[in-house]
Write a protein that holds these residues in place. Structure first.
Motif: not given
Length: 314
Positions: A96-101
């Motif tokens: 559920g962690t927001r992951i950004v690239s």
């Protein structure tokens, strides 16, 4: 005030400029974020420049973050498989962690299988390579960033600024995002997509720009502007204007107008108590139903849902 922890993962070959974007942008958000940088083993990281970077944290902080950012690496460090230490680091991220690239960081997420079946973007110069390596990912190389929650991917370099401002806007509303943009001397929202930055043939000498007409149109979004209106203002034929507009902005005039109307509508939904029908009239959509249709197509929510989210943030 609760601070969200943001962990930035730096890998060997990282671009130093992009590595610093989350700290610079999110760090200007009045203390809303705590930005920490880590590596897969807690050791210094080689960059794409002629210097290395010493980080203060190992991968364990990934398990404590509400948002994780994957910083980009130079193309010669890209692979269709993720190394064991990177996989182990990614495994520490809580569900559920927001992951950004940022930029080529999307290759890391795709190689780990995290983007299968999802929409994503990356730098236009490596888009063909990305498609060959990861055919299960729905790649859109024409946009500056994609928000397919909980995964967010962005295009090259400055798009890292765009996506970090998007995080602030999404979490805390446009007022704070605009304030952060002013402090960092960057635009709060860039129109168009990556297509406007793709290498194009040099225009013929003396070719006129459509920039003045775009500025003119932005002051008249409430009017029913047509291609004839725009080309007439630019003193070009419709065909010439449409071709130059597409080359400069990466969108057709019609699509650009819709995009700008949606942007203006979002601002009014966030900052005013006008009804949906009133907002539709102010931004040039014929009816509230038309505004609902275009807003849902752009960001996947209704005006009421969007307003609830950002009024809560305010």
């Amino acid at each position: 005030m609760r601070r969200e922890r943001v962990a930035v993962l730096a890998l060997d070959g990282v671009y130093p400029f992009e590595l610093g974007i989350p700290s610079r942008i999110l760090g200007a958000a009045d203390g809303r974020y705590e930005v920490l940088t880590c590596s897969v083993d807690g050791r210094a990281v080689r960059t794409d420049a002629d210097f290395g970077v010493t980080v203060e944290h190992g991968p364990e902080i990934l398990a404590t973050a509400g948002t994780v950012v994957i910083a980009p690496v130079a193309p010669d460090h890209l692979a269709d498989e993720v190394s064991g230490d990177v996989l182990a680091a990614l495994a520490l991220i809580r569900p559920g962690t927001r992951i950004v690239s940022i930029c080529t960081g999307a290759f890391v997420l795709a190689a780990a299988g995290l983007l299968d079946g999802r929409r994503a973007t990356t730098h236009w110069q490596v888009a063909d390579r990305f498609r060959r390596m990861f055919p299960r990912v729905d790649l859109d190389p024409d946009v500056l960033f994609v928000d397919d929650h909980p995964f967010l991917t962005s295009a090259g370099a400055a798009s890292g600024v765009d996506i970090c401002l998007h995080l602030v806007r999404k979490d805390h509303g446009s007022r704070l995002a605009n304030s952060v943009a002013r402090r960092c001397v960057v635009p709060p929202f860039r129109d168009g997509g990556q297509a406007q930055y793709i290498e194009q043939p040099v225009p013929e000498q003396g070719a006129a720009s459509t920039a003045a007409t775009r500025a003119w149109a932005l002051e008249r979004l409430d009017e029913a502007l047509t291609l004839a209106d725009l080309s007439g203002h630019a003193r070009m034929s419709r065909r010439t204007f449409a071709r130059r507009f597409q080359g400069e902005v990466g969108l057709s005039p019609g699509r650009w107008l819709i995009q700008q109307r949606v942007v203006r509508a979002r601002h009014l939904l966030e900052s005013s108590d006008l009804t949906v029908d009133q907002i539709a009239g102010r931004v040039g959509f014929a009816t509230g139903a038309s505004l609902r249709q275009h807003l849902n197509a752009a960001i996947g929510v209704s005006p009421q849902a969007y307003r609830r989210t950002f009024q809560t943030a305010r």
